[in-house]
Design an enzyme around this catalytic site. Structure first.
Site, PDB file in Angstrom:
ATOM      1  N   HIS A  68      21.291  -1.727 -51.164  1.00 55.77           N
ATOM      2  CA  HIS A  68      21.189  -1.521 -52.606  1.00 55.77           C
ATOM      3  C   HIS A  68      22.480  -0.881 -53.105  1.00 55.77           C
ATOM      4  CE1 HIS A  68      16.985  -2.648 -52.956  1.00 55.77           C
ATOM      5  NE2 HIS A  68      16.784  -2.014 -51.811  1.00 55.77           N
TER       6      HIS A  68
ATOM      7  N   CYS B 261      23.671  -4.201 -58.938  1.00 51.86           N
ATOM      8  CA  CYS B 261      22.577  -4.897 -58.265  1.00 51.86           C
ATOM      9  C   CYS B 261      22.150  -6.130 -59.065  1.00 51.86           C
ATOM     10  CB  CYS B 261      21.395  -3.962 -58.065  1.00 51.86           C
ATOM     11  SG  CYS B 261      20.045  -4.693 -57.127  1.00 51.86           S
TER      12      CYS B 261
END
Length: 110
Positions: free
Chosen positions: A22, A34
């Site tokens: 992430h 992201c």
């Protein structure tokens, strides 16, 4: 950090890529890095699936943050050309994101 690993054959042909992790640029739901990486990668895969006859092997993590794609070796030449062009376009877009947000995404080639 998002780790993108692209595997290329010595000829330059992309045989697979894996994305894991992430970005942690911002809180969940507001993470532009992201969101950008997700849009670029899924856009490329959706384009391949919609515009070619290629049957890719795609694996996704249940919680998000993981994506793996294997490109079959036995694609017809014309189909493989299209797949490679779309994947190269994906890589160019990811590299642009990496250029601006290198603390949050890293692309490696093998």
């Amino acid at each position: 950090m998002i780790q993108v690993n692209v595997v290329k054959h010595p000829t330059g042909r992309i045989t697979s890529f894996t994305m894991d992790g992430h970005a942690e640029f911002a809180e969940h739901g507001k993470d532009l890095v992201c969101a950008g990486v997700t849009a670029v990668s899924f856009g490329a895969l959706n384009a391949i699936l919609s515009l070619t006859d290629a049957e890719l092997s795609i694996e996704q993590g249940e919680e998000g943050g993981f994506l793996k794609c294997l490109v079959p070796e036995d694609l017809p030449a014309g189909t493989d050309e299209k797949v490679q062009l779309l994947l190269e376009g994906m890589i160019v877009s990811l590299q642009m994101i990496e250029r601006e947000y290198s603390k949050y995404i890293q692309i490696t080639f093998r």
